[in-house]
Structures are given as C-alpha cells and as structure tokens.
Write a protein that holds these residues in place. Structure first.
Motif, PDB file in Angstrom:
ATOM      1  N   MET A 138     145.410  96.094  -2.140  1.00  0.00           N
ATOM      2  CA  MET A 138     144.942  95.609  -3.427  1.00  0.00           C
ATOM      3  C   MET A 138     145.928  94.590  -3.964  1.00  0.00           C
ATOM      4  SD  MET A 138     145.815  98.723  -6.072  1.00  0.00           S
ATOM      5  CE  MET A 138     144.885  99.875  -5.072  1.00  0.00           C
ATOM      6  N   SER A 139     145.439  93.781  -4.907  1.00  0.00           N
ATOM      7  CA  SER A 139     146.278  92.737  -5.489  1.00  0.00           C
ATOM      8  C   SER A 139     145.775  92.442  -6.892  1.00  0.00           C
ATOM      9  CB  SER A 139     146.216  91.472  -4.643  1.00  0.00           C
ATOM     10  OG  SER A 139     146.869  90.408  -5.284  1.00  0.00           O
ATOM     11  N   PRO A 140     146.675  92.410  -7.901  1.00  0.00           N
ATOM     12  CA  PRO A 140     146.237  91.950  -9.213  1.00  0.00           C
ATOM     13  C   PRO A 140     145.773  90.504  -9.109  1.00  0.00           C
ATOM     14  CG  PRO A 140     148.370  93.056  -9.353  1.00  0.00           C
ATOM     15  CD  PRO A 140     148.075  92.835  -7.895  1.00  0.00           C
ATOM     16  N   GLY A 141     144.541  90.234  -9.500  1.00  0.00           N
ATOM     17  CA  GLY A 141     144.000  88.907  -9.310  1.00  0.00           C
ATOM     18  C   GLY A 141     144.170  88.024 -10.532  1.00  0.00           C
ATOM     19  N   GLY A 142     143.634  88.444 -11.658  1.00  0.00           N
ATOM     20  CA  GLY A 142     143.776  87.666 -12.868  1.00  0.00           C
ATOM     21  C   GLY A 142     144.906  88.211 -13.701  1.00  0.00           C
ATOM     22  N   ALA A 143     144.593  89.005 -14.685  1.00  0.00           N
ATOM     23  CA  ALA A 143     145.594  89.598 -15.557  1.00  0.00           C
ATOM     24  C   ALA A 143     144.974  90.807 -16.226  1.00  0.00           C
ATOM     25  CB  ALA A 143     146.059  88.582 -16.598  1.00  0.00           C
ATOM     26  N   ASN A 144     145.803  91.560 -16.956  1.00  0.00           N
ATOM     27  CA  ASN A 144     145.344  92.724 -17.690  1.00  0.00           C
ATOM     28  C   ASN A 144     144.832  93.785 -16.714  1.00  0.00           C
ATOM     29  OD1 ASN A 144     145.018  93.968 -20.269  1.00  0.00           O
ATOM     30  ND2 ASN A 144     142.829  93.557 -20.196  1.00  0.00           N
ATOM     31  N   ALA A 145     143.525  93.993 -16.626  1.00  0.00           N
ATOM     32  CA  ALA A 145     142.974  94.984 -15.699  1.00  0.00           C
ATOM     33  C   ALA A 145     142.181  94.325 -14.581  1.00  0.00           C
ATOM     34  CB  ALA A 145     142.089  95.971 -16.468  1.00  0.00           C
ATOM     35  N   CYS A 146     142.443  93.056 -14.339  1.00  0.00           N
ATOM     36  CA  CYS A 146     141.744  92.300 -13.291  1.00  0.00           C
ATOM     37  C   CYS A 146     142.469  92.505 -11.964  1.00  0.00           C
ATOM     38  CB  CYS A 146     141.721  90.830 -13.668  1.00  0.00           C
ATOM     39  SG  CYS A 146     140.809  89.784 -12.527  1.00  0.00           S
ATOM     40  N   VAL A 147     141.816  93.212 -11.050  1.00  0.00           N
ATOM     41  CA  VAL A 147     142.433  93.586  -9.775  1.00  0.00           C
ATOM     42  C   VAL A 147     141.455  93.299  -8.644  1.00  0.00           C
ATOM     43  CG1 VAL A 147     143.404  95.491  -8.424  1.00  0.00           C
ATOM     44  CG2 VAL A 147     143.779  95.406 -10.899  1.00  0.00           C
ATOM     45  N   LEU A 148     141.990  92.862  -7.523  1.00  0.00           N
ATOM     46  CA  LEU A 148     141.197  92.661  -6.317  1.00  0.00           C
ATOM     47  C   LEU A 148     141.448  93.856  -5.395  1.00  0.00           C
ATOM     48  CD1 LEU A 148     139.349  90.297  -5.495  1.00  0.00           C
ATOM     49  CD2 LEU A 148     141.257  89.397  -4.151  1.00  0.00           C
ATOM     50  N   LEU A 149     140.431  94.704  -5.239  1.00  0.00           N
ATOM     51  CA  LEU A 149     140.534  95.885  -4.397  1.00  0.00           C
ATOM     52  C   LEU A 149     139.912  95.594  -3.033  1.00  0.00           C
ATOM     53  CD1 LEU A 149     139.392  98.671  -6.896  1.00  0.00           C
ATOM     54  CD2 LEU A 149     141.718  98.227  -6.130  1.00  0.00           C
ATOM     55  N   GLU A 150     140.641  95.924  -1.974  1.00  0.00           N
ATOM     56  CA  GLU A 150     140.136  95.741  -0.621  1.00  0.00           C
ATOM     57  C   GLU A 150     140.040  97.109   0.049  1.00  0.00           C
ATOM     58  OE1 GLU A 150     142.002  91.528   0.689  1.00  0.00           O
ATOM     59  OE2 GLU A 150     143.450  92.993  -0.060  1.00  0.00           O
ATOM     60  N   LEU A 151     138.815  97.488   0.388  1.00  0.00           N
ATOM     61  CA  LEU A 151     138.552  98.809   0.950  1.00  0.00           C
ATOM     62  C   LEU A 151     137.771  98.649   2.248  1.00  0.00           C
ATOM     63  CD1 LEU A 151     137.485 100.628  -2.340  1.00  0.00           C
ATOM     64  CD2 LEU A 151     139.603 100.988  -1.092  1.00  0.00           C
TER      65      LEU A 151
END
Length: 251
Positions: A1-14
């Motif tokens: 996973m990687s924080p993508g934008g900010a705040n609670a914006c996350v890029l989840l890879e499953l």
C-alpha cells in the motif's frame, strides 16, 4: 500500500488489484493538506475500485476525480446517494451507494463490505473491510467510535491491517470528529489487527484549522502501542511511501 494523495487517500494493492480510498488531491483556499502530495491523480493506474467514506471534500475530491482517465471501467462505492449521483455525473459508469453491512465482489477472490462508522457532523460515514484470500484490511477513513468496531468484531472475522484516523480532529467547542491515537490503537486491537497504519494524521494551516484542532498523531499511536505486550505494530507512512504487509508467521 502507499498513501496516494493526503489525509485518508491511500492506494491499496491486494493480490494484483488496486483500490483508491477517500480521494483527495487538490487543495482549496480554506483547506490545506499539511503534507506533500504522494501521487497526482493523472498518474493513477486503472483502478479496481474507488471507495469513499463520506462527502467531505478532503475525502471525496470531485475536482480531482474529473481528471481520472479510467472512469468508464472503474467502479465506485460510496456512503451516500448524493455521492453516487455526483460520480455518475463525472462519467463513472458503475457506481453504488453501499449501506452498512452490504458486500460486493470487486474481482475473483476480492470483496468489499461497508461497515458502520457513525456520523461526522451531519453526514453518515462508511468504513470498509476489503477481503482478498486470507488477508482482510479495515479502512476507517473518518471513524471515531471504537464501540462500532467492537460491535462489528462481535460477528465478524479479524482483520490483518487497520487503517484508522489518528489526529483526533475536533472543533474548538465540540466532540472529536475522528479517532485520536488512543482510540486508533484500541480499535485496531478490537478488530484483531496485527498492524495499524495511521491515516487522517496531518492537518494544514488554513482557515478551518482555526476552528478544527488536531489532538494527536501517528507517532503518538506508535508510542502507545509500544507500551504493552499485544504485539500491535504501528506503521507510519509519508505520502508516496510504499509498504508491504507480510503474512509470514500468520496461522
């Protein structure tokens, strides 16, 4: 996973699938990130899904989503009918408003469940549990009440990773809008998580910061988790930093 934008914006890879949570990429004059941007929306890959917990602009960035290039093939799951209408107006073809307890299959061996997350001010929140094989991830973008997770865990399976807010944001006069460090750690333990990844951590200096104040951080959550023997690991990530969950030693 990687924080993508900010705040609670996350890029989840499953397992080869990519899910974007609570998209926020563009600042407003009254609302600043307080942290750098990890990824531009135009650089996003074709996503398996976009999920959003509520329609606050720092969780549901319509301005940014307008520039997402794969709207025709990416489904969107949201917490309100109003959000669903907005997504369709932007050109997303598959959009669903998920009520608490509803589940959907996103792909073979990948599902999403909408989990009760209370309300923030006037709007209703979703949290989400994503299940891929034996790995379950809780995303609680703006959840505040640990008791909601206790009720969920009473009939639900444990999760491996919990992404929870930690900055305890609250108005000068009023109750907290999201979890602080203590609640985030307690909530992660409640759902059986091995790892807590703090989100909703930074808070920019802007007009809203005069009214809504931060009370805690991811580092505070890490310090709290280190004081007992439950073994909860707190992984604090900066925007753009990647982290991989290891299933080694999981029974």
């Amino acid at each position: 996973m990687s924080p993508g934008g900010a705040n609670a914006c996350v890029l989840l890879e499953l397992n080869g699938h990519t899910i974007l949570t609570d998209p926020w990429f563009t600042e407003r004059w009254y609302l600043r990130r307080g942290e750098p941007l990890g990824l531009r929306v135009i650089d996003l890959p074709a996503l398996t899904a976009v999920v959003a917990t509520n329609f606050a602009v720092n969780h549901w960035d319509l301005r940014a989503l307008r520039d997402y290039r794969h709207k025709a093939t990416t489904p969107v799951y949201v917490s309100a009918a109003r959000m669903a209408r907005q997504a369709r107006a932007l050109g997303f073809r598959t959009v669903e408003h998920l009520g608490w307890g509803e589940t959907r299959d996103l792909a073979p061996a990948l599902s999403i469940e909408a989990v009760p997350a209370g309300r923030t001010l006037a709007w209703r929140n979703n949290a989400y549990v994503l299940t891929s094989g034996r790995t379950r991830v809780l995303f609680g973008g703006e959840i505040q009440d640990v008791a909601l997770l206790e009720r969920y865990r009473a009939h639900g399976s444990p999760v491996a990773v919990a992404l929870s807010p930690v900055n305890g944001l609250r108005p000068v006069l009023g109750r907290p809008l999201v979890m602080g460090p203590r609640e985030a750690v307690a909530g992660a333990r409640t759902v059986g998580a091995r790892v807590l990844v703090p989100v909703h951590d930074a808070h920019g200096a802007d007009p809203l910061s005069l009214v809504f104040r931060r009370h805690g951080s991811g580092e505070d959550a890490r310090a709290l988790a280190a004081t007992d023997r439950t073994g909860l690991e707190v992984v604090c990530l900066v925007p753009g930093e990647r982290w991989e969950y290891s299933t080694a030693g999981v029974g």
